[in-house]
Design an enzyme around this catalytic site. Structure first.
Site, mmCIF file in Angstrom:
data_model
loop_
_atom_site.group_PDB
_atom_site.id
_atom_site.type_symbol
_atom_site.label_atom_id
_atom_site.label_comp_id
_atom_site.label_asym_id
_atom_site.label_seq_id
_atom_site.Cartn_x
_atom_site.Cartn_y
_atom_site.Cartn_z
ATOM 1 N N GLN A 134 45.231 52.783 36.874
ATOM 2 C CA GLN A 134 45.324 53.053 38.306
ATOM 3 C C GLN A 134 46.779 53.140 38.742
ATOM 4 O OE1 GLN A 134 41.986 50.044 39.509
ATOM 5 N NE2 GLN A 134 42.448 51.280 41.297
ATOM 6 N N SER A 136 46.031 48.454 31.443
ATOM 7 C CA SER A 136 44.949 47.956 32.282
ATOM 8 C C SER A 136 43.690 48.809 32.086
ATOM 9 C CB SER A 136 45.401 47.909 33.745
ATOM 10 O OG SER A 136 44.435 47.288 34.568
ATOM 11 N N LEU A 137 43.270 49.537 33.120
ATOM 12 C CA LEU A 137 42.116 50.414 33.012
ATOM 13 C C LEU A 137 42.228 51.361 31.821
ATOM 14 C CD1 LEU A 137 39.620 51.982 34.213
ATOM 15 C CD2 LEU A 137 41.323 53.324 35.468
ATOM 16 N N ARG A 178 33.218 48.012 36.760
ATOM 17 C CA ARG A 178 34.436 47.187 36.814
ATOM 18 C C ARG A 178 35.092 47.283 38.182
ATOM 19 N NH1 ARG A 178 40.023 48.109 35.387
ATOM 20 N NH2 ARG A 178 40.999 46.375 34.229
ATOM 21 N N HIS A 214 44.327 41.244 37.439
ATOM 22 C CA HIS A 214 44.963 40.493 36.360
ATOM 23 C C HIS A 214 45.492 39.126 36.798
ATOM 24 C CE1 HIS A 214 44.413 44.020 33.928
ATOM 25 N NE2 HIS A 214 45.056 44.751 34.824
ATOM 26 N N GLN A 259 40.813 40.362 29.973
ATOM 27 C CA GLN A 259 41.798 41.283 30.535
ATOM 28 C C GLN A 259 41.800 41.264 32.057
ATOM 29 O OE1 GLN A 259 41.155 45.093 31.674
ATOM 30 N NE2 GLN A 259 42.581 46.126 30.304
#
Length: 312
Positions: A10, A90-91, A115, A202, A251
């Site tokens: 993102q 991340s994603l 998610r 996170h 994560q």
């Protein structure tokens, strides 16, 4: 020549971001496939917006996954060789799982949409936030977070992304983030700015989302990846399916250790890091982490063709 692919998350999305790939029919076909799977026209959204829809977490997460997969498929269709390693920010880690063959495209899309939903549900709108701290050592940023929490232990503040030397993102309750910005500036940060994200990714505020994600992952078929993936939590690769599911759960509430990931590339003998997706945000970060590795971005069709020729 050993090279690795990295997939953005993102923050890299924008209207028109796929325009540079108009020569590759497989890119549009991938979006149409994804639109059928999720019953939503993402090709129209990415080209025409509106930006408000594009930036909704439940749209952004599948959108960035399909964008990364589309570019990876274009790479393969043009004769690109298989990378030695993969990683995703991340994603982007889910995009890496799809590219590695560990996760099907359809399951990946459904997973990241879920998610996004559980992340948004975990913290009410306006209660959380994230901020970028520039120009402080990692240890100093960690101290800022600890001092803010000591002032009010009912609120949470933690380092969320170790993006590059001197660039750390913090996340937590919005008031704690604002206090962290103030304190970071007092400690000499060159810049400390709130990010336009309502979800504090996170950090421990995402633990309720992680619990739901863990349950969802149990319903999904995963297999050992064909290409090793360095994961955000520990910058290590994992072959065991249960280990991968566990690390994807962690994560959500653990920091993205991107600096460690790129440093691990060097240890593995990677000569080139290739950003697979629209934009070049990761390329910029990676150059600041290790200038001995050559960092390039597949930001359009010409860049893909050039990289395919160079990495033969």
């Amino acid at each position: 020549m050993k090279f690795a692919f990295v997939f953005p998350g993102q923050g890299s999305q924008s209207i028109g971001m796929m325009t540079g790939y108009n020569d590759e029919s497989i890119v549009r076909d991938t979006f149409l496939e994804a639109s059928d799977i999720l019953a939503q026209n993402f090709w129209l959204m990415v080209n025409d917006g509106p930006a408000e829809d594009l930036n909704l977490t439940i749209n952004t997460q599948p959108l960035m996954l399909m964008a990364g997969v589309a570019v990876y498929r274009a790479w393969e269709a043009l004769g690109g060789d298989k990378p030695a390693l993969l990683a995703g920010h991340s994603l982007g880690e889910y995009t890496a799982l799809v590219a590695s063959g560990a996760l099907s495209f359809a399951d990946g899309l459904k997973l990241v949409r879920f998610r996004g939903q559980v992340m948004q549900q975990a913290v009410p709108e306006g209660m959380g936030g994230m901020a970028a701290i520039l120009g402080l050592e990692d240890a100093a940023v960690e101290t800022v977070c600890q001092e803010v929490v000591a002032l009010n232990n009912q609120e949470s503040l933690e380092p969320a992304n170790f993006n590059s030397p001197g660039q750390v993102v913090i996340a937590g309750h919005k008031n704690a983030v604002l206090k962290g910005i103030e304190l970071a500036k007092e400690k000499g940060a060159k810049r400390a700015v709130m990010l336009p994200m309502s979800i504090p990714s996170h950090c421990r505020l995402m633990k309720p989302a992680a619990e739901k994600m863990q349950q969802q992952l149990e319903q999904v078929s995963l297999r050992s990846p064909d290409i090793p993936i360095l994961h955000n939590v520990d910058a290590k690769s994992h072959d065991d399916v249960n280990s991968i599911k566990a690390i994807l759960t962690r994560q959500l509430f653990s920091p993205v250790r991107w600096v460690d990931t790129i440093k691990a590339f060097a240890t593995e003998g990677i000569a080139h890091s290739v950003e697979c997706g629209p934009g070049n945000i990761l390329t910029g970060l990676n150059k600041r982490i290790d200038r001995n590795i050559q960092h390039v971005s597949l930001a359009n069709s010409d860049a893909i063709r050039q990289a395919v020729a160079n990495f033969k």
